[in-house]
Structure formats: structure tokens, C-alpha cells
Design a protein around this motif. Structure first.
Motif, PDB file in Angstrom:
ATOM      1  N   GLY A 235      15.446  41.846  27.306  1.00  0.00           N
ATOM      2  CA  GLY A 235      16.747  42.170  27.873  1.00  0.00           C
ATOM      3  C   GLY A 235      17.070  41.439  29.165  1.00  0.00           C
ATOM      4  O   GLY A 235      18.161  40.884  29.328  1.00  0.00           O
ATOM      5  N   ARG A 236      16.117  41.398  30.083  1.00  0.00           N
ATOM      6  CA  ARG A 236      16.397  40.785  31.383  1.00  0.00           C
ATOM      7  C   ARG A 236      16.622  39.272  31.237  1.00  0.00           C
ATOM      8  O   ARG A 236      17.536  38.715  31.837  1.00  0.00           O
ATOM      9  CB  ARG A 236      15.252  41.075  32.346  1.00  0.00           C
ATOM     10  CG  ARG A 236      15.611  40.752  33.787  1.00  0.00           C
ATOM     11  CD  ARG A 236      14.537  41.247  34.748  1.00  0.00           C
ATOM     12  NE  ARG A 236      14.970  41.090  36.116  1.00  0.00           N
ATOM     13  CZ  ARG A 236      15.721  41.947  36.773  1.00  0.00           C
ATOM     14  NH1 ARG A 236      16.145  43.051  36.159  1.00  0.00           N
ATOM     15  NH2 ARG A 236      16.086  41.727  38.017  1.00  0.00           N
ATOM     16  N   THR A 237      15.750  38.640  30.434  1.00  0.00           N
ATOM     17  CA  THR A 237      15.917  37.198  30.214  1.00  0.00           C
ATOM     18  C   THR A 237      17.246  36.916  29.528  1.00  0.00           C
ATOM     19  O   THR A 237      17.962  35.969  29.887  1.00  0.00           O
ATOM     20  CB  THR A 237      14.769  36.654  29.353  1.00  0.00           C
ATOM     21  OG1 THR A 237      13.531  36.884  30.015  1.00  0.00           O
ATOM     22  CG2 THR A 237      14.939  35.170  29.106  1.00  0.00           C
ATOM     23  N   ALA A 238      17.561  37.759  28.522  1.00  0.00           N
ATOM     24  CA  ALA A 238      18.822  37.578  27.796  1.00  0.00           C
ATOM     25  C   ALA A 238      20.017  37.740  28.726  1.00  0.00           C
ATOM     26  O   ALA A 238      20.990  36.974  28.661  1.00  0.00           O
ATOM     27  CB  ALA A 238      18.916  38.577  26.644  1.00  0.00           C
ATOM     28  N   MET A 239      19.967  38.736  29.625  1.00  0.00           N
ATOM     29  CA  MET A 239      21.080  38.962  30.543  1.00  0.00           C
ATOM     30  C   MET A 239      21.273  37.761  31.468  1.00  0.00           C
ATOM     31  O   MET A 239      22.403  37.385  31.801  1.00  0.00           O
ATOM     32  CB  MET A 239      20.827  40.219  31.363  1.00  0.00           C
ATOM     33  CG  MET A 239      21.108  41.497  30.586  1.00  0.00           C
ATOM     34  SD  MET A 239      22.853  41.705  30.175  1.00  0.00           S
ATOM     35  CE  MET A 239      23.483  42.299  31.732  1.00  0.00           C
ATOM     36  N   GLY A 240      20.187  37.131  31.870  1.00  0.00           N
ATOM     37  CA  GLY A 240      20.296  35.948  32.717  1.00  0.00           C
ATOM     38  C   GLY A 240      21.059  34.835  32.019  1.00  0.00           C
ATOM     39  O   GLY A 240      21.957  34.215  32.598  1.00  0.00           O
ATOM     40  N   GLU A 241      20.714  34.616  30.745  1.00  0.00           N
ATOM     41  CA  GLU A 241      21.402  33.576  29.974  1.00  0.00           C
ATOM     42  C   GLU A 241      22.864  33.945  29.738  1.00  0.00           C
ATOM     43  O   GLU A 241      23.758  33.096  29.857  1.00  0.00           O
ATOM     44  CB  GLU A 241      20.697  33.379  28.630  1.00  0.00           C
ATOM     45  CG  GLU A 241      19.288  32.813  28.746  1.00  0.00           C
ATOM     46  CD  GLU A 241      18.651  32.624  27.379  1.00  0.00           C
ATOM     47  OE1 GLU A 241      19.400  32.626  26.372  1.00  0.00           O
ATOM     48  OE2 GLU A 241      17.417  32.479  27.306  1.00  0.00           O
ATOM     49  N   ILE A 242      23.099  35.216  29.400  1.00  0.00           N
ATOM     50  CA  ILE A 242      24.459  35.668  29.102  1.00  0.00           C
ATOM     51  C   ILE A 242      25.354  35.540  30.334  1.00  0.00           C
ATOM     52  O   ILE A 242      26.481  35.047  30.249  1.00  0.00           O
ATOM     53  CB  ILE A 242      24.432  37.122  28.590  1.00  0.00           C
ATOM     54  CG1 ILE A 242      23.792  37.182  27.209  1.00  0.00           C
ATOM     55  CG2 ILE A 242      25.846  37.711  28.555  1.00  0.00           C
ATOM     56  CD1 ILE A 242      23.481  38.592  26.737  1.00  0.00           C
ATOM     57  N   ILE A 243      24.848  35.983  31.469  1.00  0.00           N
ATOM     58  CA  ILE A 243      25.652  35.922  32.697  1.00  0.00           C
ATOM     59  C   ILE A 243      25.959  34.472  33.066  1.00  0.00           C
ATOM     60  O   ILE A 243      27.089  34.129  33.434  1.00  0.00           O
ATOM     61  CB  ILE A 243      24.919  36.638  33.850  1.00  0.00           C
ATOM     62  CG1 ILE A 243      24.895  38.144  33.585  1.00  0.00           C
ATOM     63  CG2 ILE A 243      25.573  36.336  35.192  1.00  0.00           C
ATOM     64  CD1 ILE A 243      24.038  38.934  34.552  1.00  0.00           C
ATOM     65  N   ASN A 244      24.966  33.619  32.937  1.00  0.00           N
ATOM     66  CA  ASN A 244      25.179  32.195  33.257  1.00  0.00           C
ATOM     67  C   ASN A 244      26.247  31.595  32.338  1.00  0.00           C
ATOM     68  O   ASN A 244      27.157  30.881  32.792  1.00  0.00           O
ATOM     69  CB  ASN A 244      23.866  31.440  33.116  1.00  0.00           C
ATOM     70  CG  ASN A 244      23.998  29.983  33.496  1.00  0.00           C
ATOM     71  OD1 ASN A 244      24.211  29.640  34.656  1.00  0.00           O
ATOM     72  ND2 ASN A 244      23.872  29.096  32.520  1.00  0.00           N
ATOM     73  N   ASP A 245      26.137  31.916  31.038  1.00  0.00           N
ATOM     74  CA  ASP A 245      27.116  31.392  30.085  1.00  0.00           C
ATOM     75  C   ASP A 245      28.511  31.963  30.345  1.00  0.00           C
ATOM     76  O   ASP A 245      29.521  31.248  30.238  1.00  0.00           O
ATOM     77  CB  ASP A 245      26.694  31.723  28.646  1.00  0.00           C
ATOM     78  CG  ASP A 245      25.460  30.929  28.212  1.00  0.00           C
ATOM     79  OD1 ASP A 245      25.136  29.935  28.881  1.00  0.00           O
ATOM     80  OD2 ASP A 245      24.838  31.325  27.211  1.00  0.00           O
ATOM     81  N   LEU A 246      28.571  33.258  30.688  1.00  0.00           N
ATOM     82  CA  LEU A 246      29.859  33.886  30.953  1.00  0.00           C
ATOM     83  C   LEU A 246      30.540  33.285  32.169  1.00  0.00           C
ATOM     84  O   LEU A 246      31.754  33.052  32.176  1.00  0.00           O
ATOM     85  CB  LEU A 246      29.686  35.401  31.148  1.00  0.00           C
ATOM     86  CG  LEU A 246      29.556  36.246  29.874  1.00  0.00           C
ATOM     87  CD1 LEU A 246      29.216  37.690  30.235  1.00  0.00           C
ATOM     88  CD2 LEU A 246      30.857  36.192  29.074  1.00  0.00           C
ATOM     89  N   VAL A 247      29.763  33.032  33.205  1.00  0.00           N
ATOM     90  CA  VAL A 247      30.343  32.430  34.413  1.00  0.00           C
ATOM     91  C   VAL A 247      30.890  31.046  34.091  1.00  0.00           C
ATOM     92  O   VAL A 247      32.019  30.701  34.456  1.00  0.00           O
ATOM     93  CB  VAL A 247      29.292  32.358  35.538  1.00  0.00           C
ATOM     94  CG1 VAL A 247      29.816  31.495  36.700  1.00  0.00           C
ATOM     95  CG2 VAL A 247      28.945  33.745  36.044  1.00  0.00           C
ATOM     96  N   THR A 248      30.086  30.236  33.386  1.00  0.00           N
ATOM     97  CA  THR A 248      30.518  28.875  33.043  1.00  0.00           C
ATOM     98  C   THR A 248      31.787  28.895  32.205  1.00  0.00           C
ATOM     99  O   THR A 248      32.745  28.156  32.486  1.00  0.00           O
ATOM    100  CB  THR A 248      29.402  28.149  32.281  1.00  0.00           C
ATOM    101  OG1 THR A 248      28.228  28.080  33.098  1.00  0.00           O
ATOM    102  CG2 THR A 248      29.826  26.737  31.910  1.00  0.00           C
ATOM    103  N   GLU A 249      31.817  29.735  31.181  1.00  0.00           N
ATOM    104  CA  GLU A 249      32.970  29.799  30.288  1.00  0.00           C
ATOM    105  C   GLU A 249      34.181  30.403  30.996  1.00  0.00           C
ATOM    106  O   GLU A 249      35.320  29.960  30.797  1.00  0.00           O
ATOM    107  CB  GLU A 249      32.617  30.631  29.055  1.00  0.00           C
ATOM    108  CG  GLU A 249      33.780  30.847  28.083  1.00  0.00           C
ATOM    109  CD  GLU A 249      34.398  29.552  27.578  1.00  0.00           C
ATOM    110  OE1 GLU A 249      35.595  29.568  27.216  1.00  0.00           O
ATOM    111  OE2 GLU A 249      33.696  28.513  27.563  1.00  0.00           O
ATOM    112  N   SER A 250      33.954  31.402  31.858  1.00  0.00           N
ATOM    113  CA  SER A 250      35.063  32.041  32.562  1.00  0.00           C
ATOM    114  C   SER A 250      35.721  31.072  33.533  1.00  0.00           C
ATOM    115  O   SER A 250      36.951  31.058  33.678  1.00  0.00           O
ATOM    116  CB  SER A 250      34.563  33.279  33.317  1.00  0.00           C
ATOM    117  OG  SER A 250      34.033  34.226  32.425  1.00  0.00           O
TER     118      SER A 250
END
Length: 450
Positions: free
Chosen positions: A59-74
């Protein structure tokens, strides 16, 4: 995603972006669902790992990737939705005190993005530009002069018993030292040196006049203040020289035999080659002069505010190079009859001009669908590879792995295309000038005029 503009001042923009925690949770659920079908964990059948177990493990590793991707896409989406054209990649600020809560799914993902937009550019009437193109003809005297240089380069030397005179070739071994300590690169054996060729440090060659084969002598010289090796610049050096041989210059004629020595069929062919090389050199100088005149005209015609970050980036590069060169040469602002503050103001104007012209040329090229083809880039890379014989593969790999380096190859090609486009619209009048005027440094010419 909620986007709120908090600053719109000139070219500066600031946006607050909020992504609800629920959206992040949905992204995490989708991530874990996909992972569930792929992961292999001892004790569980494929596809049967409980989601809670996956969440604890990944979960923690996944959240790191998700947040990074969300920031980039946003960031990309926020800019696209507004129709903005950022001058540089937007800067993103996330409150670090909230990161843990965001990762744990207890808080919305919120951040601030700051950037500058490209200015609106209104291109002036390019057809109103009138400039002169300096051109120079290659004279027979210049061709003869170059032929004489070629003849000198292949002139034979014949051994002589007497002392060396100016113009003679001597073969020497030498060891150089500063304060009695030999320095790197200061020693060599079997070096052929023509006295008067000025190949060596100023003052070195004249001290060998009168030397004979078998002589041991000392040569004392002082390295120039601007010598590129800092540890030697301005230092006095002593060279222990062993004269191996002395040879007098033989005769050489400017004829078909000379042409054959440089791989051409006849003297006429050699003359044509020399004339072509000189003409190409003059054409290159003419191109640079007319390009500068065009850029001066464009700079005079267009006035718009440039993005501050682009200006600072350009200025920092110029200033870093300037101060490095000054440190290497040991010169100060006082030596240049100026101050650091005055120099900074001057070079900031230069940086602003460069940025403005770069944005203008880019806008003209984009507006008129000018593009650099892959074939043009490949030709440029071929020329680059020719500079490193035997390392062609390394050169190609370097550019393949470094997009910025490849962009640096493409940029001057694009700039020249835009310059050619504008020159086609402008009124360009050829003006015959002397070779000296054509090849003169622009700054020296301006200083003389002043």
C-alpha cells in the motif's frame, strides 16, 4: 480535481490544486486489484491474495507511485484546461506536514503549482526589414598566399652540420620544470620544431638559434597570464633541451608535384580547391554578419516582457561562463575598467535579448509550420561523428540516451531555418567589402567606429 487560481500577475501564474482523498483511494483500489492478479505470494493461490494483505504489503509503495502520477497528470491537465503555455515546467509545492496523512488516505492531496506563461507575441512587418549582406571576392593574391602556406607545410628539410638559424628545423628532446619540479605535459622526445613557426611558448624558439646537433641547452620562458593551465599561467619555466638534429629548409615549387603531394591531380585542381575553401569561409562569415544584422533588426522591432525564470536561467549561464573565464585568466573587473554591478547589468541585457529573440524565432517558426526533419538531424549527427573517428558508436549512443543533447543538435538547425525564412521576406542588399572587413570581429568593428 479542483483548481483555483490564486495569482495572475503579468506572466506569473499560481494555482491551488486539490484531489479528493476518495479519488486517491479509488486509484489505490484499482492498483491493488490489478496487482492481485499478477503477484505471487507464498501461502496464497494466484489471484486469491486478500486485498487487505496486499494493502499492508504494498500500500505505501503504491500510494507513492499513485501520488506522483496524480501530481504529474494534474499539472498537465490544469495547464491544458486553461490553454496556458508555460515557459518552463511548473514548480510544485506540497505541504510536507500533510504528506503522511495523504499517504494514509486521511487527507486530500493538495498542492500549489507556480509557473510563468509565454508572452503574447505580435510579429512586426518582416517585409519592412532592410539589411546589408557584406560579401567579399576571393582574389588571385589570396589563392597564391594559401598555396604558399601549403608549400611551406610540405617543405622538405635537409640535414646540416652548422648551427640552427631562423627557419631551420631542429629535432629536440626537452623536460620542462617550474621551481625545479617537472610539470605534466612539459616533456617530450624527438619533436621536430621549425624555428620561427611560433608553435611553442613565446620566447622559446629564438633561444635555440645557434644550437647545433648534440648540444644541451636551457631555455627559460614565462607562460602567458591567460595560459589555459591555471598552475602554469604566468609562471617562469626552465626547459632542459637536447638537440638531436638540425636541418635546413629545402626548396619547394608550386606546381603539379605540389598538388600530387596533397592528393590532387594538378596545380589547377589545387587552385580550384583553395579558392572554394576560401569562398566557403567568406560565405560563412557573410552569413554570420547578415544573421547578426537581422537579429539586431528583429530586436529593435519587438519589445515584450520575457519570463523571469527564462531570463535568470540564461543570465546565470552567461555569468558563470564569464566568471570562470576571468578566474582562469586571473583578470578582475577593474582590469576590464568596470565593476561587478555594471557587468551584471550589461550581461543581463544580453541575456534578455537572447531570451526575447529565442522566443520570437520560435514563435515565427511555429506560426509558419517550420520544422526540422529527421534527415537534417541525421546529417548533423553524421558531422558530429566525423569529429570523433573510431568512436562513432559511442557518439550515437550518447545522443540516443540524452534527449537534451539531441535537442541541442536540433536547435541551431531550427534557428537557421527561421532566419532563412525571415531573410526571404526581408530586403537584403549585397555590399562588397574587403576581406579584412568581412572577417573582422563585430565588437572590434563597433569599437573602431565609436
Amino acid at each position: 480535481m479542483n483548481v483555483t487560481e490564486t495569482l495572475s500577475d503579468g506572466l506569473k501564474r499560481e494555482l491551488d490544486v486539490v484531489i479528493p482523498a476518495a479519488d486517491i483511494a479509488a486509484k489505490l483500489d484499482a492498483y491493488l486489484a490489478d496487482l492481485k492478479d499478477r503477484v505471487r505470494i507464498n501461502g496464497f493461490r494466484p489471484g486469491k491474495v486478500p486485498t487487505g494483505h496486499l494493502r499492508r504489503m504494498y500500500g505505501r509503495t503504491a500510494m507513492g507511485e499513485i501520488i506522483n502520477d496524480l501530481v504529474t497528470e494534474s499539472v498537465r491537465q490544469a495547464v491544458a484546461d486553461r490553454g496556458d503555455k508555460p515557459a518552463l515546467q511548473p514548480a510544485v509545492d506540497i505541504d510536507e506536514s500533510k504528506v503522511e496523512a495523504i499517504v494514509n488516505g486521511e487527507a486530500d492531496l493538495s498542492f500549489t503549482m507556480r509557473y510563468e506563461v509565454l508572452p503574447e507575441i505580435t510579429v512586426g512587418d518582416l517585409r519592412s526589414i532592410a539589411i546589408e549582406r557584406p560579401v567579399a571576392e576571393v582574389s588571385d593574391e589570396e589563392v597564391d598566399g594559401e598555396l604558399q602556406k601549403i608549400a611551406e607545410s610540405v617543405r622538405p628539410f635537409e640535414a646540416k652540420d652548422g648551427p640552427a638559424a631562423d627557419g631551420d628545423q631542429i629535432t629536440i628532446d626537452f623536460v620542462g620544470s617550474v621551481d625545479g619540479v617537472p610539470f605534466e605535459g612539459g616533456s617530450a622526445e624527438g619533436v621536430d620544431l621549425v624555428i620561427g613557426s611560433n608553435r611553442f611558448i613565446p620566447g622559446f624558439e629564438p633561444q635555440l638559434v645557434g644550437a647545433k646537433a648534440g648540444d644541451d641547452t636551457k631555455v627559460t620562458v614565462t607562460f602567458p597570464e591567460d595560459y589555459p593551465v591555471d598552475t602554469l599561467a604566468g609562471k617562469e619555466a626552465v626547459f632542459d633541451v637536447k638537440v638531436q638534429a638540425v636541418a635546413a629548409p629545402g626548396t619547394v615549387a608550386i606546381d603539379d608535384d605540389l598538388a600530387s603531394k596533397v592528393g590532387l591531380a594538378s596545380l589547377d585542381a589545387l587552385k580550384d580547391a583553395v579558392r572554394s575553401q576560401l569562398a566557403a569561409r567568406y560565405q560563412g562569415a557573410s552569413r554570420q554578419k547578415v544573421k547578426r544584422a537581422l537579429l539586431d533588426a528583429l530586436d529593435e522591432m519587438h519589445h515584450f516582457v520575457v519570463p523571469e525564470l527564462l531570463l535568470e536561467t540564461e543570465f546565470d549561464g552567461i555569468w558563470r561562463q564569464l566568471t570562470t573565464d576571468m578566474e582562469r585568466s586571473g583578470r578582475t573587473f577593474a582590469d576590464e575598467e568596470t565593476t561587478e554591478e555594471e557587468s551584471k547589468a550589461e550581461y543581463r541585457k544580453i541575456a534578455e535579448r537572447r531570451v526575447r529573440l529565442g522566443l520570437l524565432l520560435s514563435h515565427i517558426g511555429e506560426s509558419n509550420s517550420l520544422e526540422v526533419t529527421d534527415e537534417e538531424v541525421q546529417r548533423a549527427l553524421q558531422r558530429e561523428m566525423m569529429r570523433f573517428p573510431g568512436q562513432e558508436r559511442e557518439v550515437i549512443d550518447y545522443y540516443r540516451k540524452n534527449p537534451q543533447a539531441l535537442a541541442a543538435v536540433r536547435a541551431p538547425i531550427y534557428e537557421d531555418k527561421v532566419v532563412d525564412y525571415v531573410l526571404e521576406l526581408a530586403t537584403v542588399t549585397d555590399k562588397t567589402v574587403s576581406k579584412e572587413e568581412l572577417l573582422a570581429d563585430p565588437e572590434e568593428t563597433e569599437a573602431e567606429a565609436a
